[in-house]
Scaffold this motif. Structure first.
Motif, PDB file in Angstrom:
ATOM      1  N   ILE A   1       0.845  -1.194   0.000  1.00 52.52           N
ATOM      2  CA  ILE A   1       0.000   0.000   0.000  1.00 52.52           C
ATOM      3  C   ILE A   1       0.878   1.241   0.000  1.00 52.52           C
ATOM      4  O   ILE A   1       1.786   1.384   0.812  1.00 52.52           O
ATOM      5  CB  ILE A   1      -0.919   0.011   1.238  1.00 52.52           C
ATOM      6  N   LYS A   2       0.609   2.155  -0.929  1.00 51.45           N
ATOM      7  CA  LYS A   2       1.376   3.387  -1.039  1.00 51.45           C
ATOM      8  C   LYS A   2       0.564   4.555  -0.474  1.00 51.45           C
ATOM      9  O   LYS A   2      -0.606   4.729  -0.809  1.00 51.45           O
ATOM     10  CB  LYS A   2       1.733   3.687  -2.497  1.00 51.45           C
ATOM     11  N   VAL A   3       1.193   5.345   0.368  1.00 56.82           N
ATOM     12  CA  VAL A   3       0.604   6.580   0.866  1.00 56.82           C
ATOM     13  C   VAL A   3       1.367   7.725   0.235  1.00 56.82           C
ATOM     14  O   VAL A   3       2.517   7.985   0.576  1.00 56.82           O
ATOM     15  CB  VAL A   3       0.667   6.665   2.400  1.00 56.82           C
ATOM     16  N   GLN A   4       0.761   8.389  -0.733  1.00 56.01           N
ATOM     17  CA  GLN A   4       1.460   9.420  -1.480  1.00 56.01           C
ATOM     18  C   GLN A   4       0.450  10.433  -2.011  1.00 56.01           C
ATOM     19  O   GLN A   4      -0.754  10.197  -2.006  1.00 56.01           O
ATOM     20  CB  GLN A   4       2.249   8.810  -2.643  1.00 56.01           C
ATOM     21  N   ALA A   5       0.937  11.574  -2.469  1.00 58.39           N
ATOM     22  CA  ALA A   5       0.051  12.658  -2.889  1.00 58.39           C
ATOM     23  C   ALA A   5      -0.540  12.484  -4.282  1.00 58.39           C
ATOM     24  O   ALA A   5      -1.710  12.766  -4.490  1.00 58.39           O
ATOM     25  CB  ALA A   5       0.788  13.995  -2.794  1.00 58.39           C
ATOM     26  N   PRO A   6       0.205  12.072  -5.316  1.00 56.24           N
ATOM     27  CA  PRO A   6      -0.326  12.101  -6.686  1.00 56.24           C
ATOM     28  C   PRO A   6      -1.612  11.299  -6.864  1.00 56.24           C
ATOM     29  O   PRO A   6      -1.710  10.154  -6.425  1.00 56.24           O
ATOM     30  CB  PRO A   6       0.818  11.497  -7.511  1.00 56.24           C
ATOM     31  N   ASN A   7      -2.592  11.924  -7.511  1.00 57.14           N
ATOM     32  CA  ASN A   7      -3.849  11.271  -7.899  1.00 57.14           C
ATOM     33  C   ASN A   7      -4.604  10.638  -6.734  1.00 57.14           C
ATOM     34  O   ASN A   7      -5.424   9.755  -6.927  1.00 57.14           O
ATOM     35  CB  ASN A   7      -3.587  10.192  -8.960  1.00 57.14           C
ATOM     36  N   THR A   8      -4.330  11.096  -5.532  1.00 58.25           N
ATOM     37  CA  THR A   8      -4.857  10.411  -4.359  1.00 58.25           C
ATOM     38  C   THR A   8      -6.364  10.544  -4.221  1.00 58.25           C
ATOM     39  O   THR A   8      -6.992   9.747  -3.546  1.00 58.25           O
ATOM     40  CB  THR A   8      -4.161  10.938  -3.097  1.00 58.25           C
ATOM     41  N   HIS A   9      -6.966  11.552  -4.852  1.00 59.40           N
ATOM     42  CA  HIS A   9      -8.396  11.789  -4.667  1.00 59.40           C
ATOM     43  C   HIS A   9      -9.238  10.622  -5.166  1.00 59.40           C
ATOM     44  O   HIS A   9     -10.344  10.409  -4.685  1.00 59.40           O
ATOM     45  CB  HIS A   9      -8.806  13.075  -5.381  1.00 59.40           C
ATOM     46  N   THR A  10      -8.732   9.881  -6.119  1.00 58.10           N
ATOM     47  CA  THR A  10      -9.509   8.784  -6.693  1.00 58.10           C
ATOM     48  C   THR A  10      -9.152   7.428  -6.100  1.00 58.10           C
ATOM     49  O   THR A  10      -9.724   6.416  -6.498  1.00 58.10           O
ATOM     50  CB  THR A  10      -9.303   8.725  -8.215  1.00 58.10           C
ATOM     51  N   GLN A  11      -8.214   7.380  -5.188  1.00 60.97           N
ATOM     52  CA  GLN A  11      -7.772   6.091  -4.669  1.00 60.97           C
ATOM     53  C   GLN A  11      -8.680   5.593  -3.551  1.00 60.97           C
ATOM     54  O   GLN A  11      -9.237   6.372  -2.785  1.00 60.97           O
ATOM     55  CB  GLN A  11      -6.325   6.180  -4.167  1.00 60.97           C
ATOM     56  N   GLN A  12      -8.822   4.281  -3.462  1.00 59.08           N
ATOM     57  CA  GLN A  12      -9.709   3.651  -2.493  1.00 59.08           C
ATOM     58  C   GLN A  12      -8.926   2.579  -1.738  1.00 59.08           C
ATOM     59  O   GLN A  12      -9.137   1.384  -1.909  1.00 59.08           O
ATOM     60  CB  GLN A  12     -10.917   3.034  -3.208  1.00 59.08           C
TER      61      GLN A  12
END
Length: 754
Positions: free
Chosen positions: A109-120
């Motif tokens: 599991i990656k915790v990062q900023a890019p494109n995070t709004h769509t991640q689930q």
């Protein structure tokens, strides 16, 4: 005069620098089904470059310095892939990855900023670890969401989330394969969401977000939204049989029709039958039939077409809500009934067409057409002999509905240097047309004594949104969007020949900021406006018409301040403090055929979610939710919101292996909560534990599930209701409840055909 020349010189240097950089692009597929994997994580080792795959399984990373690199592809439940590649001056390197099923590893599991709004992240973990075993479990995939059934399994569940008693869906938007599940202006209540037409074993993924922060989601998305995607492709055919206590039976068959996944198309059919008399004293005679056929094809190199048809039918008897005093006096048992002639019949037929296309420039266009034919008939008795001391207070709610609509979107990904700029625009349309939506008083389901409401509803909703996400830096991502919805509501009262009309629009802006200051920590702020529409029958209220319909769309304003954190590789924590304010609204009470005003409310709370991998195959999870819901316009002490949860928790242990023994031990706890405005009547909480054990081999699976292993006596749903029993002279206002399941064991056998 020097400034323009310096600017031009800087731009030339900037463009020249990037002219000697290259691009990595590619596709990620499921090796078994040959379908694209959306949301797979792509990371170039030793750099800040990362991306997630889109709906077609595609990714692209630009402006990479020439050299030799390694890229890692990871997705929950699949074996990670690491591949070396080379970037040359000004060239594009293309790669294709076929991922195979593997063990679940939370370190991926990656915790990062890019494109995070769509991640689930949470839903990806949970759907892999906790496969849904029955229809009720479907909605419990959302952390902090509780459900209650008070009609023998046939009616949509009552939903609780973030300090809301959502009833059957008033403040949560629910979708399945892009189709709306919520029914506007429903005979039983606004937003009624019956999800039982989804076969649990066919669920591929569950996406959700709490709060009104997603531009794509419009009506009802105040406390949050949930979207279920069923499998487009069946990895293998199987048959399943279940046998449980209380005359419970279930049979399921799913069959792959084309077999060879290499021919760019697939098709399957599935059918399900359920029967149960349930644990109540009066047999429920519950029956449910589900069927679905689905076709999926890749058209050329850039389009995917998906078509499905499904049918759902259910019929049941139920015991309804019973008063505390009847049980305490010995008149009936904890599982008894005052009026055992309650029950219902419902059906839904769906047709769904979807086309996803990538343009020559790499943009994504989605088009969807859907249609549902829906029928509903429900007999209930909440007050017994309060209104009619002779015949009783049984009511009938009935409707026939045609629902059709369209969803479309266009998404473009641009680049500013190495940073992405994602823009999407979308449009949605739905039309609900009902005939003879009815509320009547009846006797024994056969004789109608009086018609309270009868009419035709025609309701249209058009929605438009603009959504943009930009990676400001490698640590900061910003999502900003705006949505506009327009409603045109009509209600023809067939009892009075009066036609009421109302129309209104609402603008919903949303901003979401994500910041990852260091590796494995991400902070976020969500701020947004949402709404839920009121019942079209509320459009006939003079106050609404005089105010030109502005109150038919009460606004909700929300904010979240949260953190995603991985303190160690196999521990994932999400915590959020949140606030939600709702404007005054009018609520149509379907059980009484009246419209009641509801004042402004505020809810605030803290959510905590933990997912921890204790060992290779052993996982622990827990969700804790604390809420303070209050009415703003009421004086202190009379400002409680009835049935709104104030503390809840779910969690458990899961032992997960692809072969051999696996299982889970889970709990859910819902604390005491006010049942009326002054908290003088309390809905008692409960603690329930369930267990599941499976033995899995390549061609079969044997399972044993046990609900309520401690055999706790509990109340699944509770209401403060004024009622009168047959021999009582005065009504009594107290808790009326539907009993929760006692110890209930069920065996299952699944056989895989290949």
């Amino acid at each position: 005069m020097k400034t323009p020349y310096l600017t031009i010189l800087f731009c030339l240097i900037y463009l020249t620098a990037f002219a000697h950089q290259g691009t990595l692009q590619g596709f990620v597929y499921d090796a078994a089904t040959k379908t694209p994997l959306k949301g797979a994580s792509v990371h170039i080792a030793g750099t800040d470059f990362s991306a997630y795959t889109n709906d077609l399984g595609e990714f692209k990373i630009k402006n990479i310095d020439p050299g030799n690199y390694q890229v890692q592809i990871s997705f929950i439940g699949f074996q990670s892939v690491i591949q070396s590649f080379k970037i040359s001056d000004g060239e594009t390197t293309s790669l294709t990855f076929n991922m195979t099923n593997g063990s679940i590893d939370l370190s991926e599991i990656k915790v990062q900023a890019p494109n995070t709004h769509t991640q689930q992240l949470i839903s990806q973990i949970d759907i892999k670890l906790r496969p849904v075993n029955n229809s009720q479990e479907v909605l419990r995939m959302v952390p902090g969401l509780f459900i209650g059934q008070h009609a023998g399994g046939g009616k949509a569940e009552q939903i609780f989330l973030r300090g809301f008693d959502i009833d059957h869906g008033t403040d949560i938007s629910i979708m399945a394969d892009g189709m709306p599940v919520n029914m506007v202006s429903h005979a039983h209540g606004q937003g009624y969401a019956d999800l039982h037409f989804v076969i649990p074993e066919l669920i591929d993924n569950v996406a959700f977000k709490k709060g009104p922060y997603t531009a794509e989601k419009g009506n009802f998305a105040t406390a949050g939204w949930v979207e279920f995607q069923t499998k487009d492709v069946l990895d293998r055919s199987f048959m399943k049989a279940e046998l449980g206590q209380f005359d419970t039976y279930r049979a399921l068959g799913t069959f792959d029709l084309l077999g060879d996944k290499q021919n760019r198309q697939s098709a399957y059919i599935a059918g399900e039958y359920n029967f149960s008399n349930s644990y109540f004293d009066s047999p429920q005679n519950f029956q449910r039939i589900n069927g679905i056929a689905k076709y999926n094809a890749k058209i050329g190199d850039n389009s995917i077409f998906n078509a499905s048809v499904s049918h759902f039918w259910s019929k049941w008897n139920h015991s309804g809500q019973i008063p505390d005093r009847a049980v305490e006096s010995g008149l009936i048992s904890h599982f008894g009934a005052i009026d055992d002639k309650e029950g219902g019949l419902t059906s839904r037929t769906n047709a769904n067409l979807k086309l996803t296309t990538k343009t020559a420039d790499g943009d994504i266009i989605k088009n969807q057409l859907f249609y549902s034919n829906y029928n509903f008939e429900l007999f209930s008795n909440f007050t017994f002999f309060l209104v009619d001391p002779l015949n009783g207070d049984q009511i009938k709610q009935k409707e026939k509905r045609n629902l059709f609509g369209y969803n479309g979107s266009y998404s473009h990904t641009g680049y500013i240097g190495s940073k992405t700029l994602e823009t999407s625009v979308g449009i949605s349309y739905r039309q609900d047309v009902t005939n003879n939506t009815e509320l009547s008083r009846t006797i024994n389901r056969t004789t109608t004594t009086s018609a309270l409401m009868l009419g035709d509803i025609n309701e249209m909703n058009m929605g438009f949104y603009l959504n943009q996400t930009v990676n400001l830096t490698s640590q900061i991502s910003l999502n900003a969007s705006i949505r506009y919805d327009w409603f045109n509501n009509q209600y023809l009262n067939l009892l009075t020949a009066h036609q009421g009309k109302a129309h209104a629009g609402i603008v919903s802006p949303k901003v979401n900021l994500y910041y990852a200051p260091v590796k494995n920590i991400q902070l976020y702020v969500n701020v947004g406006k949402g709404f839920h529409s009121n019942d079209s029958r509320a459009g006939g209220v003079p106050l609404v018409v005089e105010q030109k319909g502005k109150d038919i769309l009460p606004a909700a304003y929300g904010s979240d301040l949260g953190v995603n954190w991985k303190p160690i590789p196999k521990l994932y924590i999400n915590a959020a403090a949140w606030y939600l304010w709702l404007k005054q609204e009018f609520v149509y009470v379907g059980d009484e055929g009246v419209v009641e005003p509801s004042g402004r409310t505020v809810r605030k709370g803290i959510d905590l979610t933990i997912r921890y991998q204790l060992a290779n195959n052993l996982f622990f999870d827990t969700d804790l939710n604390v809420t303070k819901p209050r009415s703003i316009d009421e004086e202190n002490g009379n400002d409680y919101i009835p049935l709104a949860p104030v503390f809840s928790s779910t969690g458990g242990f899961t032992y997960r292996k692809s072969n051999g023994w696996n299982g889970s031990l889970r709990y859910r706890y819902l604390g005491d909560r006010p049942a009326n405005e002054d908290n003088s009547i309390v809905a008692k909480g409960y603690f329930i534990a369930d267990a599941l054990v499976n033995y899995t081999k390549s061609r079969y699976n044997i399972g044993l599930s046990v609900m309520n292993i401690l055999n706790t006596k509990w109340k699944q749903t509770q209401f403060a209701t004024e009622s009168r029993l047959k021999n009582e002279t005065e009504p009594v206002n107290e808790i009326h409840f539907t009993a929760g399941s006692p110890f209930f064991a069920k065996l299952s056998l699944t056989y895989y055909l290949k």
